[in-house]
Design a protein around this motif. Structure first.
Motif, short mmCIF file in Angstrom:
data_model
loop_
_atom_site.label_atom_id
_atom_site.label_comp_id
_atom_site.label_asym_id
_atom_site.label_seq_id
_atom_site.Cartn_x
_atom_site.Cartn_y
_atom_site.Cartn_z
N VAL A 219 0.85 -1.19 0.00
CA VAL A 219 0.00 0.00 0.00
C VAL A 219 0.89 1.24 0.00
O VAL A 219 1.82 1.34 0.81
CB VAL A 219 -0.93 0.03 1.23
N HIS A 220 0.57 2.17 -0.90
CA HIS A 220 1.28 3.44 -0.96
C HIS A 220 0.30 4.56 -0.62
O HIS A 220 -0.87 4.48 -0.99
CB HIS A 220 1.84 3.71 -2.36
N PHE A 221 0.79 5.59 0.04
CA PHE A 221 0.00 6.81 0.19
C PHE A 221 0.47 7.78 -0.88
O PHE A 221 1.65 8.14 -0.92
CB PHE A 221 0.14 7.43 1.58
N ILE A 222 -0.45 8.20 -1.76
CA ILE A 222 -0.05 9.00 -2.93
C ILE A 222 -0.65 10.40 -2.94
O ILE A 222 -0.38 11.18 -3.85
CB ILE A 222 -0.39 8.27 -4.25
N ASP B 264 9.72 4.25 4.36
CA ASP B 264 10.16 4.52 3.00
C ASP B 264 9.30 5.65 2.41
O ASP B 264 8.08 5.68 2.59
CB ASP B 264 10.01 3.28 2.12
N ILE B 265 9.97 6.55 1.70
CA ILE B 265 9.26 7.69 1.10
C ILE B 265 9.79 7.97 -0.30
O ILE B 265 10.89 7.55 -0.66
CB ILE B 265 9.40 8.96 1.95
N LEU B 266 9.00 8.71 -1.07
CA LEU B 266 9.45 9.39 -2.26
C LEU B 266 9.34 10.88 -2.01
O LEU B 266 8.44 11.33 -1.28
CB LEU B 266 8.61 9.03 -3.49
N VAL B 267 10.22 11.65 -2.60
CA VAL B 267 10.14 13.10 -2.51
C VAL B 267 9.36 13.61 -3.71
O VAL B 267 9.70 13.30 -4.87
CB VAL B 267 11.54 13.74 -2.47
N GLN B 268 8.31 14.38 -3.46
CA GLN B 268 7.52 14.93 -4.55
C GLN B 268 8.21 16.18 -5.09
O GLN B 268 8.54 17.10 -4.34
CB GLN B 268 6.11 15.28 -4.08
N ILE C 178 7.36 13.19 9.87
CA ILE C 178 7.36 11.75 9.57
C ILE C 178 8.48 11.06 10.33
O ILE C 178 8.29 9.99 10.93
CB ILE C 178 7.48 11.51 8.06
N ASP C 179 9.67 11.66 10.32
CA ASP C 179 10.80 11.07 11.03
C ASP C 179 10.53 10.99 12.53
O ASP C 179 10.86 9.98 13.18
CB ASP C 179 12.06 11.89 10.77
N ARG C 180 9.91 12.01 13.07
CA ARG C 180 9.61 12.03 14.51
C ARG C 180 8.63 10.91 14.89
O ARG C 180 8.85 10.18 15.87
CB ARG C 180 9.04 13.39 14.89
N VAL C 181 7.57 10.74 14.10
CA VAL C 181 6.60 9.69 14.39
C VAL C 181 7.21 8.31 14.16
O VAL C 181 7.00 7.38 14.96
CB VAL C 181 5.34 9.88 13.53
N ALA C 182 7.99 8.17 13.10
CA ALA C 182 8.65 6.89 12.83
C ALA C 182 9.59 6.51 13.97
O ALA C 182 9.68 5.33 14.35
CB ALA C 182 9.40 6.97 11.51
N ASN C 183 10.27 7.49 14.54
CA ASN C 183 11.13 7.25 15.68
C ASN C 183 10.33 6.77 16.88
O ASN C 183 10.72 5.82 17.57
CB ASN C 183 11.89 8.53 16.03
N GLU C 184 9.19 7.40 17.11
CA GLU C 184 8.36 7.03 18.26
C GLU C 184 7.87 5.59 18.18
O GLU C 184 7.80 4.90 19.20
CB GLU C 184 7.16 7.97 18.36
N VAL D 148 -0.65 7.17 9.07
CA VAL D 148 -0.03 6.73 7.82
C VAL D 148 1.35 6.12 8.05
O VAL D 148 1.67 5.06 7.49
CB VAL D 148 0.05 7.91 6.82
N VAL D 149 2.17 6.77 8.86
CA VAL D 149 3.53 6.27 9.09
C VAL D 149 3.48 4.88 9.72
O VAL D 149 2.78 4.66 10.72
CB VAL D 149 4.32 7.24 9.99
#
Length: 231
Positions: free
Chosen positions: A75-78, A120-124, A108-114, A89-90
């Protein structure tokens, strides 16, 4: 035509475009854009062999996950991700395709750390400099990635773009080619936590041109499901 038939025809077009660009259809990731589709329709797309499902809306994402609609596919969030919905989402999706600002990256990094995951991400990238589109402008991308490399709970996997709605066919090809060159240039650089191998561009109206210009991931909705019906 059934979803299965639509996907089979779509795979043929994808393969043809990929061959013209020196690749094979299997090199292209087909993401079904499942906005407004119900759980049964998503299950049908997964059963028919899409490579991933892409959701634009957090509410739809959580509802379909609860219904186990995505079972068997990543699943991707687009869509555009608002900071107040990051926690839903994270860690809940395999890839966030639409990271478009440093504040969003930091959150995103802060929540992922928690929750102790690596997201994994793409930069828009706003390759068309469209004021109505989100995204990092190409000249600022290298600096953005340098800062992303300092976020240990994020892994940048590539780039994504959306073109201006009013772009004609000629401009579309030019912008896709420009985006691919940005992708190639960035891949030549070395960053921590960054493994650039995905270039997501192209939707139902222009995916073949996107593949011809280098895309290896396309986001397809109406060609699979027909025109959306909004409620």
């Amino acid at each position: 035509m059934s979803i299965q038939d639509n996907i089979a025809r779509l795979r043929d077009v994808i393969h043809e475009a990929a061959v013209k660009s020196g690749r094979m259809g299997s090199d292209i990731t087909l993401v079904a854009a499942t906005k407004t589709q119900d759980a049964d329709t998503v299950r049908a797309a997964v059963a028919a062999g899409v490579d991933a499902c892409g959701e634009n809306r957090v509410q739809e994402l959580t509802q379909k996950q609860a219904a186990e609609a995505y079972t068997g596919a990543p699943v991707h969030f687009i869509g555009h991700l608002q900071k107040n919905k990051i926690r839903k989402v994270v860690g809940a999706v395999d890839l966030i395709q639409s990271v478009d600002s440093l504040p969003l990256l930091n959150a995103i990094d802060r929540v992922a750390n928690e929750i102790q995951v690596t997201q994994d991400i793409l930069v828009q990238v706003n390759i068309g400099k469209d004021p109505d589109k989100f995204g990092v402008h190409a000249p600022a991308l290298a600096s953005f990635l340098e800062q992303a490399a300092n976020h240990p709970h994020i892994r940048v996997r590539g780039l994504m773009t959306m073109l201006p709605l009013e772009a004609d066919v000629k401009e579309t090809r030019v912008l896709f080619a420009r985006m691919n060159q940005v992708f190639v240039d960035i891949r030549a650089k070395m960053y921590n936590n960054i493994e650039i191998d995905m270039l997501s561009m192209g939707m139902s109206g222009d995916f073949a041109d996107a593949i011809l210009e280098g895309a290896n991931m396309v986001r397809i909705g109406s060609t699979i499901f027909g025109n959306r019906h909004y409620r």
